[in-house]
Write a protein that holds these residues in place. Structure first.
Motif, PDB file in Angstrom:
ATOM      1  N   GLY A   1      12.580  -9.394 -16.882  1.00 33.39           N
ATOM      2  CA  GLY A   1      12.184 -10.461 -17.793  1.00 33.39           C
ATOM      3  C   GLY A   1      12.059  -9.976 -19.217  1.00 33.39           C
ATOM      4  N   GLY A   2      11.890  -8.639 -19.386  1.00 29.89           N
ATOM      5  CA  GLY A   2      11.734  -8.099 -20.723  1.00 29.89           C
ATOM      6  C   GLY A   2      13.035  -7.719 -21.384  1.00 29.89           C
ATOM      7  N   ARG A   3      14.154  -7.851 -20.670  1.00 22.99           N
ATOM      8  CA  ARG A   3      15.430  -7.495 -21.266  1.00 22.99           C
ATOM      9  C   ARG A   3      15.791  -8.449 -22.395  1.00 22.99           C
ATOM     10  NH1 ARG A   3      19.616  -7.150 -16.487  1.00 22.99           N
ATOM     11  NH2 ARG A   3      20.973  -7.400 -18.296  1.00 22.99           N
ATOM     12  N   GLU A   4      16.419  -7.883 -23.443  1.00 24.47           N
ATOM     13  CA  GLU A   4      16.748  -8.706 -24.606  1.00 24.47           C
ATOM     14  C   GLU A   4      17.739  -9.802 -24.269  1.00 24.47           C
ATOM     15  OE1 GLU A   4      18.072  -6.216 -27.711  1.00 24.47           O
ATOM     16  OE2 GLU A   4      16.196  -5.118 -27.933  1.00 24.47           O
ATOM     17  N   ASP A   5      18.675  -9.521 -23.310  1.00 27.99           N
ATOM     18  CA  ASP A   5      19.732 -10.486 -23.015  1.00 27.99           C
ATOM     19  C   ASP A   5      19.428 -11.303 -21.768  1.00 27.99           C
ATOM     20  OD1 ASP A   5      19.881  -8.399 -21.273  1.00 27.99           O
ATOM     21  OD2 ASP A   5      22.088  -8.382 -21.177  1.00 27.99           O
ATOM     22  N   ALA A   6      18.135 -11.311 -21.328  1.00 27.69           N
ATOM     23  CA  ALA A   6      17.799 -12.007 -20.083  1.00 27.69           C
ATOM     24  C   ALA A   6      18.185 -13.477 -20.174  1.00 27.69           C
ATOM     25  CB  ALA A   6      16.316 -11.851 -19.781  1.00 27.69           C
ATOM     26  N   PHE A   7      17.810 -14.121 -21.278  1.00 27.47           N
ATOM     27  CA  PHE A   7      18.164 -15.533 -21.445  1.00 27.47           C
ATOM     28  C   PHE A   7      18.793 -15.721 -22.826  1.00 27.47           C
ATOM     29  CE2 PHE A   7      14.866 -15.719 -18.200  1.00 27.47           C
ATOM     30  CZ  PHE A   7      15.467 -16.513 -17.253  1.00 27.47           C
ATOM     31  N   ALA A   8      19.803 -14.935 -23.096  1.00 23.86           N
ATOM     32  CA  ALA A   8      20.510 -15.025 -24.370  1.00 23.86           C
ATOM     33  C   ALA A   8      21.214 -16.368 -24.476  1.00 23.86           C
ATOM     34  CB  ALA A   8      21.524 -13.887 -24.479  1.00 23.86           C
ATOM     35  N   PRO A   9      21.440 -16.836 -25.699  1.00 24.72           N
ATOM     36  CA  PRO A   9      22.152 -18.123 -25.855  1.00 24.72           C
ATOM     37  C   PRO A   9      23.512 -18.075 -25.181  1.00 24.72           C
ATOM     38  CG  PRO A   9      21.206 -17.388 -27.939  1.00 24.72           C
ATOM     39  CD  PRO A   9      21.038 -16.247 -26.983  1.00 24.72           C
ATOM     40  N   LEU A  10      23.935 -19.198 -24.630  1.00 20.05           N
ATOM     41  CA  LEU A  10      25.228 -19.253 -23.958  1.00 20.05           C
ATOM     42  C   LEU A  10      26.355 -19.142 -24.980  1.00 20.05           C
ATOM     43  CD1 LEU A  10      24.602 -22.148 -21.398  1.00 20.05           C
ATOM     44  CD2 LEU A  10      24.358 -19.695 -21.064  1.00 20.05           C
ATOM     45  N   PRO A  11      27.417 -18.426 -24.627  1.00 21.59           N
ATOM     46  CA  PRO A  11      28.543 -18.274 -25.577  1.00 21.59           C
ATOM     47  C   PRO A  11      29.218 -19.614 -25.841  1.00 21.59           C
ATOM     48  CG  PRO A  11      29.112 -17.403 -23.415  1.00 21.59           C
ATOM     49  CD  PRO A  11      27.652 -17.697 -23.375  1.00 21.59           C
ATOM     50  N   THR A  12      29.612 -19.826 -27.086  1.00 19.12           N
ATOM     51  CA  THR A  12      30.291 -21.063 -27.483  1.00 19.12           C
ATOM     52  C   THR A  12      31.805 -20.861 -27.420  1.00 19.12           C
ATOM     53  OG1 THR A  12      30.323 -20.436 -29.804  1.00 19.12           O
ATOM     54  CG2 THR A  12      28.368 -21.615 -29.017  1.00 19.12           C
ATOM     55  N   LYS A  13      32.560 -21.947 -27.685  1.00 21.25           N
ATOM     56  CA  LYS A  13      34.013 -21.835 -27.731  1.00 21.25           C
ATOM     57  C   LYS A  13      34.451 -20.890 -28.841  1.00 21.25           C
ATOM     58  CE  LYS A  13      34.827 -26.492 -25.887  1.00 21.25           C
ATOM     59  NZ  LYS A  13      35.427 -27.828 -26.149  1.00 21.25           N
ATOM     60  N   ALA A  14      33.739 -20.961 -29.970  1.00 19.43           N
ATOM     61  CA  ALA A  14      34.077 -20.078 -31.087  1.00 19.43           C
ATOM     62  C   ALA A  14      33.855 -18.620 -30.700  1.00 19.43           C
ATOM     63  CB  ALA A  14      33.231 -20.440 -32.312  1.00 19.43           C
ATOM     64  N   ASP A  15      32.769 -18.366 -29.951  1.00 15.11           N
ATOM     65  CA  ASP A  15      32.515 -16.995 -29.483  1.00 15.11           C
ATOM     66  C   ASP A  15      33.659 -16.506 -28.595  1.00 15.11           C
ATOM     67  OD1 ASP A  15      30.069 -16.915 -30.791  1.00 15.11           O
ATOM     68  OD2 ASP A  15      28.965 -17.698 -29.069  1.00 15.11           O
ATOM     69  N   ALA A  16      34.123 -17.379 -27.699  1.00 12.41           N
ATOM     70  CA  ALA A  16      35.198 -17.000 -26.782  1.00 12.41           C
ATOM     71  C   ALA A  16      36.478 -16.675 -27.536  1.00 12.41           C
ATOM     72  CB  ALA A  16      35.449 -18.121 -25.779  1.00 12.41           C
ATOM     73  N   LEU A  17      36.830 -17.493 -28.541  1.00 13.84           N
ATOM     74  CA  LEU A  17      38.052 -17.262 -29.314  1.00 13.84           C
ATOM     75  C   LEU A  17      37.939 -15.991 -30.150  1.00 13.84           C
ATOM     76  CD1 LEU A  17      38.811 -20.936 -30.438  1.00 13.84           C
ATOM     77  CD2 LEU A  17      39.966 -19.613 -28.656  1.00 13.84           C
ATOM     78  N   ARG A  18      36.741 -15.742 -30.703  1.00  9.98           N
ATOM     79  CA  ARG A  18      36.546 -14.495 -31.462  1.00  9.98           C
ATOM     80  C   ARG A  18      36.672 -13.278 -30.542  1.00  9.98           C
ATOM     81  NH1 ARG A  18      32.748 -17.469 -34.601  1.00  9.98           N
ATOM     82  NH2 ARG A  18      31.106 -16.991 -33.090  1.00  9.98           N
ATOM     83  N   ALA A  19      36.136 -13.416 -29.317  1.00 14.32           N
ATOM     84  CA  ALA A  19      36.215 -12.308 -28.366  1.00 14.32           C
ATOM     85  C   ALA A  19      37.665 -12.008 -27.994  1.00 14.32           C
ATOM     86  CB  ALA A  19      35.409 -12.645 -27.117  1.00 14.32           C
ATOM     87  N   LEU A  20      38.486 -13.055 -27.886  1.00 14.51           N
ATOM     88  CA  LEU A  20      39.907 -12.841 -27.605  1.00 14.51           C
ATOM     89  C   LEU A  20      40.572 -12.061 -28.730  1.00 14.51           C
ATOM     90  CD1 LEU A  20      41.131 -16.262 -26.130  1.00 14.51           C
ATOM     91  CD2 LEU A  20      40.993 -14.074 -24.934  1.00 14.51           C
ATOM     92  N   GLY A  21      40.242 -12.437 -29.964  1.00 11.22           N
ATOM     93  CA  GLY A  21      40.819 -11.731 -31.106  1.00 11.22           C
ATOM     94  C   GLY A  21      40.391 -10.269 -31.136  1.00 11.22           C
ATOM     95  N   THR A  22      39.109 -10.028 -30.833  1.00 14.89           N
ATOM     96  CA  THR A  22      38.604  -8.651 -30.812  1.00 14.89           C
ATOM     97  C   THR A  22      39.307  -7.839 -29.726  1.00 14.89           C
ATOM     98  OG1 THR A  22      36.433  -9.411 -31.582  1.00 14.89           O
ATOM     99  CG2 THR A  22      36.541  -7.234 -30.557  1.00 14.89           C
TER     100      THR A  22
END
Length: 471
Positions: A419-440
């Motif tokens: 429960g103390g992990r920083e990414d336990a309930f991180a915001p869900l990735p958006t479409k823009a995040d997915a497209l940026r990840a593809l470019g990376t």
């Protein structure tokens, strides 16, 4: 002078042809006299005489349509005969044989015989006419060979191998509940990260059921926002396989395909079913508690675990290369149940069909005079760097070294470590995040000199992600 009108062609049914043969045998009528009586030509009567034995065999078989006038031989006569034989066996067992079942079985038989044949509805209609299937009363369609009475079996011990002969190898399934320490590392034995994995496949290796993973927590944080339909394997939030639900779904899937299959199960599983579900298309064959034969061959389970461990070590090595100074144990602590679900699906997909076939034959769960002897090394993926073959073998068999006990991070409550992990309930990735990840990812591949084949796989992934972003 008037031209004589052309005689109309008159074909005789099988019943009429038998009458012709009886007249010729019992009376002194000539072929010409018999031809005039039945209003056919003398050459036609001559052909009937030549085919006397075949006509009498059709008449005595009880399966031929006696009112049919012409018998055109099928191009796939071998499939015709094999399907008719299976049909009689099915009727002898009082199965409710349907059209889809016959079509499925015909395709299955064609594949076994190595023929490029796809049965259609019109072919099935002609097959029924040729073999008198579905004509007349049901009692006419008695089996060619009467069923043998079942041997007496003690109620305390079932003997499924005696029943396996009733099913084709493609319709015999085995399944196993496999304990898995999903984030263990070489050289450690502990309870941290314990899940159960359900594996199921048929004895020909042509069908593998979707992997089911069960864990201890009802809602691990790693599943936050995840669509279960999109996962390559199923997850059940409880350390225990939901057998009743799984069997009902399996039965429903087989019903859609019009199939009757056998499923090998451990006796303890059948005994543990509280009120066994009503199954219409699956016959449960529990193995005796005294039997040493597993419900899914041990070598198949071991091949799955070897591929899982190999994939796990690859993921941990990538984490170490990213974070300098990180030990394997520290990297393993970051593996989640969701990671395990993905790796289990990949590992099960990599188990080759030939290993499954040979293993079923060697265990006596599938027919075969000379069992295929698989190369033991071929069951295992390449040994990871840094480990010897013996060390990797011990790592694969880790679950058998010590009973599972204790609690691991993901089995604690939400107020504990996870429960103390920083990414336990991180915001869900958006479409823009997915497209940026593809470019990376593409830029990283371009800078590290990867092969063109890898780019082809990336392009397929990129295209699918872009399609989903447009929805």
């Amino acid at each position: 002078m008037e031209l004589s009108s052309k005689k109309k062609l008159h074909a005789l049914s099988l019943a009429e042809k038998i009458q012709v043969l009886e007249l010729l045998d019992e009376s002194k009528m000539s072929q010409s006299e018999v031809a005039r009586r039945f209003q056919v030509s003398q050459p036609q009567i001559s052909r009937i005489c030549k085919n006397k034995e075949k006509l009498l065999a059709d008449w005595c078989s009880g399966t031929a349509n006696r009112e049919r006038k012409r018998k055109r031989e099928s191009k796939y006569s071998g499939i015709d005969e094999a399907l008719l034989c299976w049909y009689h066996i099915a009727r002898a067992k009082a199965w409710d044989v349907t059209g889809p079942m016959l079509l499925h079985k015909a395709k299955e038989l064609a594949d076994i015989m190595g023929q490029d044949f796809v049965p259609s509805i019109s072919w099935l209609v002609r097959w029924k006419r040729r073999n008198n299937v579905g004509f007349g009363a049901r009692h006419v369609l008695a089996p060619r060979f009467p069923p043998e009475p079942p041997p007496p079996v003690p109620t305390s011990q079932a003997q499924p191998p005696l029943s396996l002969k009733d099913f084709s190898p493609e319709d015999v399934f085995g399944c196993a509940e496999v304990p898995l320490l999903y984030r263990a590392v070489p050289g450690t034995v502990g309870a941290c990260g314990h899940v159960q994995v359900l594996l199921c496949a048929n004895s020909r290796g042509t069908e593998k059921r979707r992997v089911l993973v069960s864990g201890l927590r009802a809602a691990p944080s790693c599943f936050f926002g995840v669509s279960s339909e999109a996962l390559p394997a199923s997850y059940h939030p409880d350390l225990g396989i939901p057998w009743s639900e799984w069997l009902v779904q399996f039965d429903r899937d087989m019903g859609r395909q019009g199939r009757q299959v056998a499923l090998l199960l451990a006796a303890r599983v059948v005994e543990g079913l509280a009120g066994p579900p009503r199954l219409h298309h699956i016959r449960l064959l529990p193995l005796s508690t005294a039997s040493t034969t597993p419900s899914l061959p041990t070598s198949v389970v071991r091949a799955f675990k070897a591929h899982y461990r190999h994939r796990l070590l690859g993921k941990l090595s990538a984490v170490q290369s990213e974070r300098a100074g990180t030990s394997l144990a520290e990297a393993g602590a970051g593996i989640t149940v969701l990671d395990a679900v993905h790796m289990a699906a990949v590992a099960w997909a990599k188990v080759p069909p030939r290993i499954i076939v040979s293993s079923f034959i060697q265990e006596g769960l599938a027919p075969g005079k000379t069992p295929l002897s698989p190369d033991k090394a071929s069951e295992m993926p390449p040994v990871p760097s840094g480990l010897s073959l013996e060390e990797f073998s011990r790592f694969v068999d880790l679950e058998g070294e010590e009973p599972v006990s204790g609690v691991c991070k993901e089995e604690m409550g939400p107020e504990d470590e996870e429960g103390g992990r920083e990414d336990a309930f991180a915001p869900l990735p958006t479409k823009a995040d997915a497209l940026r990840a593809l470019g990376t990812l593409r830029r990283w591949l371009e800078c590290h000199g990867t092969s063109p084949e890898l780019f082809e796989k990336f392009y397929a992934c990129e295209e699918e992600v872009e399609r989903l972003c447009c929805l």
